[in-house]
Structure formats: structure tokens, C-alpha cells
Design a protein around this motif. Structure first.
Motif, PDB file in Angstrom:
ATOM      1  N   PRO A  60       0.786  -1.233   0.000  1.00  0.00           N
ATOM      2  CA  PRO A  60       0.000   0.000   0.000  1.00  0.00           C
ATOM      3  C   PRO A  60       0.817   1.283   0.000  1.00  0.00           C
ATOM      4  CG  PRO A  60       0.048  -0.959   2.200  1.00  0.00           C
ATOM      5  CD  PRO A  60       0.714  -1.950   1.281  1.00  0.00           C
ATOM      6  N   PHE A  61       2.128   1.209   0.207  1.00  0.00           N
ATOM      7  CA  PHE A  61       2.913   2.424   0.358  1.00  0.00           C
ATOM      8  C   PHE A  61       2.978   3.201  -0.954  1.00  0.00           C
ATOM      9  CE2 PHE A  61       6.708   5.041   0.986  1.00  0.00           C
ATOM     10  CZ  PHE A  61       6.477   5.516   2.273  1.00  0.00           C
ATOM     11  N   LEU A  62       2.475   4.433  -0.935  1.00  0.00           N
ATOM     12  CA  LEU A  62       2.443   5.324  -2.094  1.00  0.00           C
ATOM     13  C   LEU A  62       1.731   4.696  -3.295  1.00  0.00           C
ATOM     14  CD1 LEU A  62       5.905   7.121  -1.973  1.00  0.00           C
ATOM     15  CD2 LEU A  62       3.653   8.081  -1.493  1.00  0.00           C
ATOM     16  N   THR A  63       0.751   3.867  -2.998  1.00  0.00           N
ATOM     17  CA  THR A  63      -0.151   3.350  -4.016  1.00  0.00           C
ATOM     18  C   THR A  63      -1.450   4.133  -3.897  1.00  0.00           C
ATOM     19  OG1 THR A  63       0.836   1.140  -3.916  1.00  0.00           O
ATOM     20  CG2 THR A  63      -1.368   1.311  -4.852  1.00  0.00           C
ATOM     21  N   VAL A  64      -1.883   4.784  -4.964  1.00  0.00           N
ATOM     22  CA  VAL A  64      -2.953   5.783  -4.890  1.00  0.00           C
ATOM     23  C   VAL A  64      -4.265   5.193  -5.399  1.00  0.00           C
ATOM     24  CG1 VAL A  64      -3.633   8.126  -5.510  1.00  0.00           C
ATOM     25  CG2 VAL A  64      -1.201   7.539  -5.348  1.00  0.00           C
ATOM     26  N   PRO A  65      -5.287   5.083  -4.552  1.00  0.00           N
ATOM     27  CA  PRO A  65      -6.591   4.605  -5.030  1.00  0.00           C
ATOM     28  C   PRO A  65      -7.165   5.546  -6.094  1.00  0.00           C
ATOM     29  CG  PRO A  65      -6.497   4.640  -2.616  1.00  0.00           C
ATOM     30  CD  PRO A  65      -5.288   5.364  -3.107  1.00  0.00           C
ATOM     31  N   TRP A  66      -7.895   4.993  -7.044  1.00  0.00           N
ATOM     32  CA  TRP A  66      -8.456   5.815  -8.119  1.00  0.00           C
ATOM     33  C   TRP A  66      -9.443   6.849  -7.586  1.00  0.00           C
ATOM     34  CZ3 TRP A  66      -9.463   1.076 -11.748  1.00  0.00           C
ATOM     35  CH2 TRP A  66      -8.234   0.657 -12.282  1.00  0.00           C
ATOM     36  N   SER A  67     -10.054   6.582  -6.441  1.00  0.00           N
ATOM     37  CA  SER A  67     -11.011   7.539  -5.888  1.00  0.00           C
ATOM     38  C   SER A  67     -10.353   8.863  -5.540  1.00  0.00           C
ATOM     39  CB  SER A  67     -11.670   6.964  -4.628  1.00  0.00           C
ATOM     40  OG  SER A  67     -10.693   6.727  -3.614  1.00  0.00           O
ATOM     41  N   GLU A  68      -9.039   8.854  -5.356  1.00  0.00           N
ATOM     42  CA  GLU A  68      -8.351  10.103  -5.036  1.00  0.00           C
ATOM     43  C   GLU A  68      -8.348  11.073  -6.215  1.00  0.00           C
ATOM     44  OE1 GLU A  68      -7.436  11.076  -2.131  1.00  0.00           O
ATOM     45  OE2 GLU A  68      -7.994   9.163  -1.230  1.00  0.00           O
TER      46      GLU A  68
ATOM     47  N   ALA B  17      -5.973  10.335   1.155  1.00  0.00           N
ATOM     48  CA  ALA B  17      -5.881   9.208   2.081  1.00  0.00           C
ATOM     49  C   ALA B  17      -5.270   8.003   1.379  1.00  0.00           C
ATOM     50  CB  ALA B  17      -7.262   8.863   2.633  1.00  0.00           C
ATOM     51  N   PHE B  18      -3.988   7.803   1.573  1.00  0.00           N
ATOM     52  CA  PHE B  18      -3.294   6.572   1.185  1.00  0.00           C
ATOM     53  C   PHE B  18      -2.015   6.503   2.024  1.00  0.00           C
ATOM     54  CE2 PHE B  18      -2.134   9.773  -2.011  1.00  0.00           C
ATOM     55  CZ  PHE B  18      -0.752   9.777  -1.924  1.00  0.00           C
ATOM     56  N   THR B  19      -1.393   5.365   2.053  1.00  0.00           N
ATOM     57  CA  THR B  19      -0.275   5.144   2.968  1.00  0.00           C
ATOM     58  C   THR B  19       1.010   5.741   2.427  1.00  0.00           C
ATOM     59  OG1 THR B  19      -1.295   3.080   3.692  1.00  0.00           O
ATOM     60  CG2 THR B  19       1.034   3.403   4.225  1.00  0.00           C
ATOM     61  N   ALA B  20       1.654   6.571   3.239  1.00  0.00           N
ATOM     62  CA  ALA B  20       2.957   7.151   2.901  1.00  0.00           C
ATOM     63  C   ALA B  20       3.670   7.495   4.209  1.00  0.00           C
ATOM     64  CB  ALA B  20       2.798   8.366   1.998  1.00  0.00           C
ATOM     65  N   TRP B  21       4.624   8.424   4.150  1.00  0.00           N
ATOM     66  CA  TRP B  21       5.478   8.698   5.301  1.00  0.00           C
ATOM     67  C   TRP B  21       4.715   9.233   6.504  1.00  0.00           C
ATOM     68  CZ3 TRP B  21       6.920  10.194   0.300  1.00  0.00           C
ATOM     69  CH2 TRP B  21       8.003   9.477  -0.245  1.00  0.00           C
ATOM     70  N   TRP B  22       3.594   9.879   6.258  1.00  0.00           N
ATOM     71  CA  TRP B  22       2.840  10.485   7.355  1.00  0.00           C
ATOM     72  C   TRP B  22       1.732   9.579   7.875  1.00  0.00           C
ATOM     73  CZ3 TRP B  22       4.640  13.120   3.126  1.00  0.00           C
ATOM     74  CH2 TRP B  22       5.501  14.205   3.368  1.00  0.00           C
ATOM     75  N   GLY B  23       1.704   8.324   7.482  1.00  0.00           N
ATOM     76  CA  GLY B  23       0.635   7.436   7.901  1.00  0.00           C
ATOM     77  C   GLY B  23      -0.382   7.253   6.792  1.00  0.00           C
TER      78      GLY B  23
ATOM     79  N   MET C 213      -0.983  15.979  -2.499  1.00  0.00           N
ATOM     80  CA  MET C 213      -0.217  15.205  -3.474  1.00  0.00           C
ATOM     81  C   MET C 213      -0.977  14.981  -4.780  1.00  0.00           C
ATOM     82  SD  MET C 213       1.420  12.252  -1.072  1.00  0.00           S
ATOM     83  CE  MET C 213       2.484  12.590   0.318  1.00  0.00           C
ATOM     84  N   VAL C 214      -2.303  14.792  -4.693  1.00  0.00           N
ATOM     85  CA  VAL C 214      -3.078  14.449  -5.890  1.00  0.00           C
ATOM     86  C   VAL C 214      -3.730  15.672  -6.530  1.00  0.00           C
ATOM     87  CG1 VAL C 214      -3.523  12.105  -5.073  1.00  0.00           C
ATOM     88  CG2 VAL C 214      -5.138  13.932  -4.524  1.00  0.00           C
ATOM     89  N   TYR C 215      -3.496  16.841  -5.987  1.00  0.00           N
ATOM     90  CA  TYR C 215      -4.050  18.065  -6.559  1.00  0.00           C
ATOM     91  C   TYR C 215      -3.436  18.314  -7.941  1.00  0.00           C
ATOM     92  CZ  TYR C 215      -4.852  23.103  -7.154  1.00  0.00           C
ATOM     93  OH  TYR C 215      -5.196  24.345  -7.630  1.00  0.00           O
ATOM     94  N   ILE C 216      -4.277  18.711  -8.886  1.00  0.00           N
ATOM     95  CA  ILE C 216      -3.797  19.037 -10.236  1.00  0.00           C
ATOM     96  C   ILE C 216      -3.959  20.527 -10.507  1.00  0.00           C
ATOM     97  CG2 ILE C 216      -4.097  18.645 -12.706  1.00  0.00           C
ATOM     98  CD1 ILE C 216      -4.940  15.782 -12.065  1.00  0.00           C
ATOM     99  N   ALA C 217      -5.183  20.994 -10.516  1.00  0.00           N
ATOM    100  CA  ALA C 217      -5.457  22.425 -10.709  1.00  0.00           C
ATOM    101  C   ALA C 217      -6.895  22.669 -10.279  1.00  0.00           C
ATOM    102  CB  ALA C 217      -5.248  22.842 -12.157  1.00  0.00           C
ATOM    103  N   TRP C 218      -7.169  23.864  -9.786  1.00  0.00           N
ATOM    104  CA  TRP C 218      -8.481  24.147  -9.204  1.00  0.00           C
ATOM    105  C   TRP C 218      -9.621  24.069 -10.217  1.00  0.00           C
ATOM    106  CZ3 TRP C 218     -11.408  28.202 -11.018  1.00  0.00           C
ATOM    107  CH2 TRP C 218     -10.747  29.173 -11.771  1.00  0.00           C
ATOM    108  N   PHE C 219      -9.310  24.175 -11.497  1.00  0.00           N
ATOM    109  CA  PHE C 219     -10.367  24.277 -12.504  1.00  0.00           C
ATOM    110  C   PHE C 219     -10.642  22.987 -13.258  1.00  0.00           C
ATOM    111  CE2 PHE C 219      -6.314  25.479 -14.393  1.00  0.00           C
ATOM    112  CZ  PHE C 219      -6.260  24.672 -15.506  1.00  0.00           C
ATOM    113  N   VAL C 220      -9.761  21.966 -13.165  1.00  0.00           N
ATOM    114  CA  VAL C 220      -9.877  20.854 -14.124  1.00  0.00           C
ATOM    115  C   VAL C 220     -11.159  20.036 -13.953  1.00  0.00           C
ATOM    116  CG1 VAL C 220      -7.422  20.596 -14.625  1.00  0.00           C
ATOM    117  CG2 VAL C 220      -8.399  19.388 -12.688  1.00  0.00           C
ATOM    118  N   ILE C 221     -11.577  19.784 -12.737  1.00  0.00           N
ATOM    119  CA  ILE C 221     -12.802  18.993 -12.551  1.00  0.00           C
ATOM    120  C   ILE C 221     -14.052  19.832 -12.823  1.00  0.00           C
ATOM    121  CG2 ILE C 221     -14.136  17.602 -10.929  1.00  0.00           C
ATOM    122  CD1 ILE C 221     -11.552  16.289 -11.877  1.00  0.00           C
ATOM    123  N   PRO C 222     -14.207  21.040 -12.238  1.00  0.00           N
ATOM    124  CA  PRO C 222     -15.400  21.838 -12.569  1.00  0.00           C
ATOM    125  C   PRO C 222     -15.513  22.167 -14.051  1.00  0.00           C
ATOM    126  CG  PRO C 222     -14.326  22.713 -10.608  1.00  0.00           C
ATOM    127  CD  PRO C 222     -13.403  21.689 -11.180  1.00  0.00           C
TER     128      PRO C 222
END
Length: 725
Positions: free
Chosen positions: A253-261, A273-279, A286-295
């Protein structure tokens, strides 16, 4: 050109915003511990007229034909050549990273244009990318090779599309792909291969012709052939390194990103929420792209877009492939931590959205589209709140900001035109980057190194000769990470390179497996407590201590790891030496008598008489004699690539303790010249391949210039449809 200039200026403004949030953002973790010190060392070597494919005294990380050094990449060499002229390491690192971020932004801009986007939307995608989550907080902040590889990869992508559509020749694709592949980092290489396959498939779906696709694939293959000089040595040396097993595939699970993210991609407050250095919940977007892409998906005419889907299918194929990769497996040979592919997903999404907005954007007033945009923003909020419900207020403020910025952009698009809307959306990138960086916690991966070389040199002991340090980064308390504390006496990672000191220790992602095992030395140059016993232990086959086979002048012990070492007797032939002002941090062991024949590469002779073999350079000679036969052991790691000749004949090399280079001298040898030479494995093959690649791309360019077939017509960007009431 005007919009390209705006891209560069906007990236610079974004960098200034980031630095206002954290002045050390671009000088942390691997950048301070690995890359910047390496730039200093390689720059000094180049200025001295030496090509540093191997720096023999740096045992842990000195084989730069394998390290992430990019020695055959002209842009990297320029970075090294300039590095020794700068005292402010953080400032130089930031300047270098800005240049590569601007290159990356322009590359994304070019991809959008290649697929027919209008310049304002292409500029928006270009500026947004360097400030996407993973790229900003990891690749730009720490993992420099990922940043540079990506910077060249996006230009290769644009050039591949343009060449396939006959709007450019093969040379740009060849050059940019060569630059991406000679970073000497596996992720950009594999990502580039995936990109080329996606573009090839997309162009076939669009043009329904094999010739343009095969032509593009040929140019890409020639670039890969030319890059063998940077990558073949690692393949041929892999069994000597930690990276020897390239066949393992496993999931964790370490740094494996679920598609829901992916539903977090547009809310600036997102903490996935996925497993990395901070738990399990990460404090960085980390998964942010840009504020406008989804809307923005709500303002695309999807029926019209679907009719010409083949034109942009290559983008979609790459997006799907990278999205699947981010979810696992956790490791595919040397490819571990799938989250590292998030920048590729960000590029694909930004390009796809901005191309579709440019060609099929509908900005007229529409309750149905407003409702769809609201629903998408609601999903962003729900997913981000689910990951980190304790940040409710921050998520609500982020939703308000996205709604306000989106409403403003729509008003501008309807009343002032697309250029004004895109410019305003670009401007919104800067405060978001500032807020994200300012709100982020200090990374636990940071070393907190000083920023100026002059201050390092003034505080550190003047350790001449070859030094081995036995220390562990974990034993350093946070409050001691200052020049008055740890960093005035102990060199973690590759810190010693900043000061021009010859330390055996160094930061390496590759590692010589046998040597690391011999001294239990880790990737960051740290050692276990048993290393003290091991380095003074006798190697059985030579009856010689390891410390003598390495021909060390000094052993530095971290007091936190060896609190009472200096109160016990020193090993035979060694003495504890006092360095005033440093006693709180280190014990220092030095030889009672200097090594015989300083600068001699020969560490041990058995049944052989040999003259001094000067250790400078990568071709070394001595005169040897042996009546009954014997063996010579050298103070060199037994890396693949060494050859030995005795007189006119080649003799085999071997490894003592799996670590030290050695040769057997046959009986009856009398005053024969022994020559030890190291060259990167596969060098002759690589040079031949590079020559063939250059000839091949020249032929491909000649063919391109002679062809009369017209270029594929560039798709016309549809004008945005707006309200006319």
C-alpha cells in the motif's frame, strides 16, 4: 510567442509565491543531501579537465556512470559547470529548478498547441502543471531527476505529435527524447516509452495511416539507441548493486494511490488518504492538479468532442494508462512507489481538459451546466472531507474559493473573451501555491543542511586525505541540525562534497551491494553500530584489516552512536586525535604513522613485488614481478568495467570479499607492466549505437525534407459559445 512569454513570467511569479510560503521549499531532502553536493563535485571535476564517470575515492556513490548524474546530458553538464561558482546552494538550486519548471511548462503549452488548442488555454495548462501537487511538493522540492526528466519528456510528446502530423521534422523529437532518456533515471525512461506508445496509438486512430506512426516510432527508437551510453552501464552493472533484481513484481500500500483520489484533483485543500510517510492521511496535496480541471468538465460540449475523439485519443490513452499505474503494483523491478507517476496523470488531465475547453468549451449562461459544475465541486468536497474531516473549515473555504474563481472566469469568458478568462485563471495559480506551501508541515525527509558553502567550510574540521565516517542520521536530534551542532562536525548524505572533502560515505540510490554489506552502510551513507568493529576487522584471505585495504587516513565516529569509544584504547596503529570545538559531536581516529607510498592504489601484495601504482585517473600502471605467482589487491571497488593487462596480455580481475578489486599475477613474471583500466561497461557498443542513431536521424530528416505529402491539417479551435442576450 506572447503567450509563451506569459507562461515563463507566470511560472516565475509562482516560484516567488512558493518562496514566500517557504524559503527552503526547493532545497530539501534529496536536493540538499544528494543532488546539490553532486553538482559541486562533478563541476569541480569537469573544471579540472576530468570527465567524472568514476570518482574512485568516493566508494559509496562515486560510480557516476550508474548514479542519477546525467553525464551524457548537455543541460545537466551545464548545471555542474556553473555550480562551483555559487556559494548560496539553496539559491542556486532554486534558480536551476525554476529553469526546468519553465521548460516543463512550455512543454505542456506545446502539447496543447500540437493538439489544436488555442494559445490562452495552452498557457493555462502550462502554468498550472509546475504547481500541481506531486510535482510541486516532491519532484521540484526534492527529486530533481524526476523534474528534469519530465521537463524534456513533455517536449518530446509535443514533438512526437507534430512529427506524426508532418508539422515538424524528426530532429526535435530525437533531441528532446534523448535528453529525457539520458537523465539516468528509470521513471522518465519508462514514462517516455509509455507516452510514445500512447501517441502512436492515438495518431493511428486519428490518421488511419501506418506510415506516420512508423516514422515517429523510428525516430523515438533512434533516440533510445543514442541514449544507450547513459543507460547500458547500469544494466550491465546491476548485479553488483542493490538494484540487481529487476524481475520482482509485488504490491504493497505504500504510495499506491486509489483511483477515488482522482476526485481530489481540484480542491486546493485536499489531503489524500493513502499510505505514505505520514501514515494513512497525507498532509500535502499530493493528488491536486489544478483548481479548474474537474469543474471545467461541466462546460465542455461532450457530444461535439466525442465526434472528433480520435484527434485527442492519444492524450486519453496516456491518461488512462497513468491512472492505472498510480494504483499499483507497488513495485515493478526498480519502479517502486506508483504515486511518482502522478505528474504524468496531471499532464494528461491538464492537456486533455484545456484542449477540450479550447475547442468545445461552452461558456454561455446555463443552469444545467452550473448544476453540473456544482455537483462536481460537491464531489470534491465530499471526497476531501472524507479523507480529512478535521479540516472541515479549510475544505469549505477551498470550495468557496473555487466557486468564486470559477464564476469570475465564466464572467470574463462571456464579457471579455477567452484570453481574459485564461489570464485570470493563470493568476489564481499563485495565491493557491502560496497557501498550499505555507500550510504544509515541514517534511520529515528534510536534512536541514546549511545553505552557504563558505559557512560550512568555516565550521567544519580541515580533514585532509581519505575519510570514513561512521554515523547514523537517526541519532541526530532536530535541535542539533546546525553548524554549531551536527553540521559543523558530521557529514550526512553527500554533505562532504560541498566542501571538497574526500569522504568514502555518500548518498546513492544505486549502491555497491557487497561494500554496503561489508560496512553495513545505507543509501544515505549512514552506518550501523557494528561498522566500527567491521572496518578494523581482518579480511581473512589477505590477513589485512579492512581499513588498510581501503587505505583510509581517518575514521570519524559519531559520539551519539559511539558515546564512550574515545575512552577505550584505539585500534593498533591508530590514535584518537582531538579537534577542539568538535569533541561534543565526534571522535576522530587517525593513523599513528602515515600510509606508506601516499597515493598508491595497491593495498596488498602477496607473492608479488610491485612499484607504486599512482591512483589518479582511471588508467593506472605499475611494474610487477613474481617468481612463484601471487596476488595484488587494490583500494578500489570491484565495479564491472575493470580490465587488467600484464604486458601485452589481458588477465582476469576478481573481487576480494566481494568488494576489493584484485588480480592474480602468474609465476615467472619479471618487470612486466601491469595496467588497470576502468571504462563504463558497454562503452564501445554504446558509442557505435550513438553513431548509428545520428546517421539514422539524419536519414530520417532527409526523407522528411524530400517528401511532398502535405501536413495533417491542424484542428481548428472552435470559438467559445457564449450568451448573446
Amino acid at each position: 510567442m506572447r503567450w509563451a512569454g506569459l507562461v515563463v513570467v507566470a511560472v516565475l511569479a509562482g516560484y516567488i509565491a512558493v518562496l514566500l510560503g517557504d524559503a527552503r521549499h526547493f532545497y530539501t531532502d534529496d536536493t540538499e543531501a544528494q543532488y546539490v553536493p553532486m553538482w559541486q563535485l562533478l563541476g569541480a571535476e569537469l573544471r579540472a579537465g576530468r570527465f567524472p564517470a568514476m570518482v574512485p575515492w568516493e566508494w559509496m556513490a562515486g560510480n557516476y556512470s550508474l548514479e542519477e548524474a546525467g553525464l551524457y546530458n548537455p543541460a545537466q553538464l551545464l548545471v555542474y559547470l556553473l555550480a562551483p561558482s555559487f556559494d548560496d546552494l539553496a539559491g542556486y538550486a532554486t534558480a536551476v529548478k525554476f529553469v526546468f519548471s519553465a521548460i516543463a511548462a512550455l512543454g505542456v503549452f506545446r502539447i496543447c498547441l500540437a493538439y489544436g488548442a488555442r494559445a490562452p488555454w495552452a498557457a493555462l495548462a502550462g502554468v498550472a502543471f509546475p504547481f500541481s501537487g506531486w510535482f510541486l511538493f516532491f519532484d521540484e522540492a526534492s527529486w530533481f531527476t524526476s523534474q528534469t526528466g519530465t521537463a524534456w519528456l513533455v517536449h518530446a510528446w509535443a514533438s512526437a505529435v507534430l512529427y506524426a502530423r508532418k508539422r515538424s521534422g524528426p530532429i526535435p523529437l530525437f533531441v528532446f527524447l534523448y535528453l529525457a532518456l539520458t537523465i539516468q533515471y528509470v521513471f522518465p525512461a519508462v514514462e517516455a516509452a509509455l507516452m510514445i506508445v500512447a501517441v502512436a496509438a492515438g495518431e493511428y486512430l486519428y490518421q488511419r495511416k501506418w506510415v506516420p506512426v512508423l516514422r515517429m516510432l523510428t525516430a523515438a527508437g533512434l533516440a533510445a539507441l543514442a541514449s544507450l551510453i547513459a543507460n547500458l552501464p547500469l544494466l550491465l552493472s546491476s548485479q553488483a548493486t542493490w538494484r540487481g533484481d529487476v524481475s520482482t513484481i509485488h504490491n504493497d500500500p505504500f504510495l499506491t494511490v486509489p483511483w477515488s483520489e482522482s476526485l481530489n484533483a481540484s480542491l486546493p485543500s485536499t489531503v489524500p488518504a493513502f499510505t505514505a510517510w505520514w501514515g494513512h492521511v497525507q498532509p500535502l496535496p499530493m493528488v491536486y492538479i489544478a483548481w479548474f480541471v474537474i469543474p471545467a468538465l461541466a462546460f465542455i460540449d461532450w457530444k461535439a468532442a466525442a465526434k472528433s475523439a480520435s484527434e485527442w485519443s492519444g492524450i486519453a490513452l496516456f491518461a488512462v494508462a497513468t491512472l492505472m499505474w498510480t494504483a499499483g503494483p507497488g513495485a515493478i523491478g526498480p519502479l517502486r512507489w506508483p504515486a511518482r507517476v502522478l505528474p504524468m496523470l496531471a499532464i494528461a488531465v491538464l492537456v486533455l481538459v484545456c484542449v477540450l475547453l479550447s475547442r468545445y468549451g461552452v461558456f454561455a449562461s446555463s443552469r444545467r451546466r452550473y448544476a453540473a459544475a456544482g455537483a462536481l465541486i460537491g464531489l470534491l468536497f465530499i471526497r476531501s472531507f472524507s479523507a480529512a474531516p478535521e479540516l472541515l473549515v479549510r475544505h469549505v473555504l477551498a470550495v468557496v474559493a473555487v466557486v468564486a474563481m470559477g464564476a469570475g472566469a465564466l464572467w470574463l469568458a462571456r464579457h471579455r473573451g477567452v484570453a481574459a478568462a485564461a489570464t485570470a485563471m493563470i493568476a489564481a495559480t499563485m495565491p493557491i501555491a502560496f497557501a498550499q506551501v505555507a500550510a504544509a508541515p515541514e517534511t520529515p525527509l528534510s536534512y536541514g543542511f546549511p545553505e552557504r558553502r563558505s559557512e560550512m567550510l568555516a565550521a567544519f574540521p580541515d580533514f585532509g586525505g581519505r575519510t570514513l565516517q561512521l554515523a547514523d542520521r537517526i541519532a541526530v536530534r532536530d535541535e542539533e541540525r546546525t553548524l554549531a551542532g551536527t553540521y559543523g562536525s558530521i557529514a550526512l548524505g553527500s554533505y562532504a562534497k560541498n566542501m571538497g572533502l574526500q569522504y568514502v560515505n555518500g548518498y546513492t540510490p544505486v549502491g555497491h551491494a557487497a561494500f554496503a554489506g561489508l560496512l553495513c552502510m545505507a543509501w544515505d551513507g549512514g552506518t550501523c553500530p557494528d561498522a566500527y568493529r567491521r572496518v578494523f576487522a581482518v579480511e581473512p584471505s589477505t590477513d589485512t584489516p579492512i581499513v588498510d585495504l581501503m587505505r583510509l587516513d581517518r575514521v570519524v565516529l559519531q559520539r551519539a552512536q559511539y558515546p564512550d569509544a574515545g575512552e577505550k584504547p584505539a585500534p593498533p596503529g591508530w590514535a584518537f586525535v582531538r579537534y577542539p570545538g568538535h569533541e561534543h559531536q565526534i571522535w576522530v581516529l587517525e593513523r599513528v604513522n602515515p600510509l606508506p607510498s601516499p597515493g598508491d592504489m595497491i593495498a596488498h601484495e602477496s607473492g608479488v613485488h610491485a612499484t607504486v601504482m599512482p591512483e589518479a585517473g582511471l588508467t593506472n600502471r605499475a611494474t610487477v614481478s613474481s617468481g612463484t605467482g601471487g596476488r595484488i589487491v587494490f583500494s578500489r571497488l570491484a565495479w564491472p568495467g575493470y580490465t587488467a593487462t600484464l604486458g601485452p596480455s589481458e588477465i582476469p580481475t576478481r573481487a576480494v570479499a566481494g568488494t576489493f578489486l584484485a588480480v592474480d599475477i602468474p609465476p615467472g613474471t619479471h618487470n612486466a607492466e601491469l595496467t588497470i583500466t576502468w571504462r563504463p561497461p558497454g562503452l564501445s557498443i554504446s558509442l557505435t549505437a550513438a553513431l548509428l542513431a545520428v546517421l539514422g536521424i539524419a536519414a530520417l530528416h532527409w526523407w522528411y525534407r524530400r517528401e511532398d505529402e502535405p501536413a495533417v491539417e491542424e484542428p481548428a479551435a472552435e470559438r467559445p459559445r457564449v450568451a448573446v442576450s
